[in-house]
Enzyme design. Structure first.
Site, mmCIF file in Angstrom:
data_model
loop_
_atom_site.group_PDB
_atom_site.id
_atom_site.type_symbol
_atom_site.label_atom_id
_atom_site.label_comp_id
_atom_site.label_asym_id
_atom_site.label_seq_id
_atom_site.Cartn_x
_atom_site.Cartn_y
_atom_site.Cartn_z
ATOM 1 N N CYS A 146 44.313 6.243 21.828
ATOM 2 C CA CYS A 146 42.878 6.487 21.613
ATOM 3 C C CYS A 146 42.067 5.572 22.522
ATOM 4 O O CYS A 146 41.185 6.018 23.242
ATOM 5 C CB CYS A 146 42.510 6.258 20.151
ATOM 6 N N ILE A 208 32.693 10.582 13.123
ATOM 7 C CA ILE A 208 32.828 10.126 11.744
ATOM 8 C C ILE A 208 33.459 11.275 10.966
ATOM 9 O O ILE A 208 32.950 12.404 10.988
ATOM 10 C CB ILE A 208 31.466 9.753 11.136
#
Length: 264
Positions: A146, A208
Site C-alpha cells: 500500500c 474511509i
C-alpha cells in the site's frame, strides 16, 4: 494532528462512495497530500491512542528484511495476522523488496543499504528512492504494498522524506503509516548525520471504509493535543542496529482508542 483531521473531514464531505476489493464499500478521493514538520514534534495521533509498540516493531521487521510474522507475534504485534499463511509467511512483501530486490542477473539489491550510502556520499542526488512495488512479484505477495515508494531529500542539513501510498485506509492504516515513516526519517537522519526535516505523505486512493464512518465522525469531534517528542538512542549509528529499547516517546497524551473492524 490537524492535518489528519482535515483529511478525514475532506473525504467524509467530498469523497465518492465506491465499491472495493473487500466488499465493504468506501468513501474516497484520489490524490491528497499532508506535510509534517518533524521539528514541531513527532506526528502520532492524539485524538485517539495508537499502539506505538506495533509501529516500532513493524518498522524494525521491515528493515530486517523479514517476511514471516513470527517476530511480530513474539513481540505482541498482530497487525499482519489476517494475511499470513499457516506457516506465518506473507510472500515477498515490504522487507524482501527493501532489502533483497531480485535483479534479472540473479543479484539481490539491498535498497536500504544503497540509500544510506548514497545519502552520505551524494546527498544532493535525486535518486534517493526505495520501491516496494515489484510488478513481477505482486501476485506472490499476501498483500501488495500500500505504501509503495518513498524518496529522501537533503537541504540545509535537513533530511526530508516523501511517501507515495497507492491505497490509504485512512482510519486504521494512515495513522500507523504517518508515525512509521516519520520514525524512519528520524532514524535515517541520525545515522547519516542530518537533522530531521519534513515528512510529506502523498495518498493515491484515500478512503474511509463504510464501517468506519461512525468512528471517523467521533474522531473529528476531538481536539488535537500537543505533539510528543520521540527520542532515539544517540549511540546508534547503524540503521540496522536499532532495537525496540532505543526509542522513547515523551509527553504523549491522547484520547481513548476508537475500535474499528479491519477490511481484509
Amino acid at each position: 494532528m490537524k492535518q489528519y483531521l482535515d483529511l478525514l473531514r475532506h473525504v467524509m464531505e467530498t469523497g465518492s462512495d465506491r465499491g472495493d476489493r473487500t466488499g465493504t464499500g468506501t468513501r474516497s478521493v484520489f490524490g491528497y497530500q499532508m506535510r509534517f514538520d518533524l521539528s514541531e514534534g513527532f506526528p502520532v495521533l492524539t485524538t485517539k491512542k495508537l499502539h506505538l509498540r506495533s509501529i516500532i516493531h513493524e518498522l524494525l521487521w521491515f528493515l530486517n528484511g523479514d517476511t514471516n510474522i513470527a517476530y511480530l507475534k513474539e513481540n505482541g504485534v498482530s497487525i499482519w495476522d489476517e494475511w499470513a499463511d499457516e506457516n506465518g509467511d506473507l510472500g515477498p512483501v515490504y522487507g524482501a523488496q527493501w532489502r533483497s530486490w531480485p535483479a534479472p542477473d540473479g543479484r539481490h539489491i539491498d535498497q536500504i543499504a544503497l540509500l544510506i550510502e548514497a545519502l552520505k556520499t551524494n546527498p544532493n542526488s535525486r535518486r534517493h528512492i526505495v520501491s516496494a512495488w515489484n510488478p513481477a512479484l505482486v501476485d506472490e505477495m499476501a498483500l501488495p504494498p500500500c505504501h509503495c515508494l518513498f524518496q529522501f531529500y537533503v537541504s540545509d542539513g535537513k533530511l526530508s522524506c516523501q511517501l507515495y501510498q497507492r491505497s490509504a485506509d485512512i482510519f486504521l492504516g494512515v495513522p500507523f503509516n504517518i508515525a512509521s515513516y516519520a520514525l524512519l526519517t528520524l532514524m535515517v537522519a541520525q545515522v547519516v548525520g542530518l537533522k530531521p526535516g519534513d515528512f510529506v505523505h502523498t495518498l493515491g486512493d484515500a478512503h474511509i471504509y463504510a464501517n468506519h464512518f461512525e468512528q471517523a465522525q467521533l474522531q473529528m469531534t476531538r481536539t488535537p493535543k500537543a505533539l510528543p517528542t520521540m527520542r532515539l538512542n544517540p549511540d546508534v549509528k547503524n540503521l540496522f542496529g536499532f532495537k525496540f529499547e532505543d526509542f522513547t516517546l515523551e509527553n504523549y497524551e491522547a484520547d481513548s482508542s476508537i475500535k474499528a473492524p479491519i477490511a481484509v
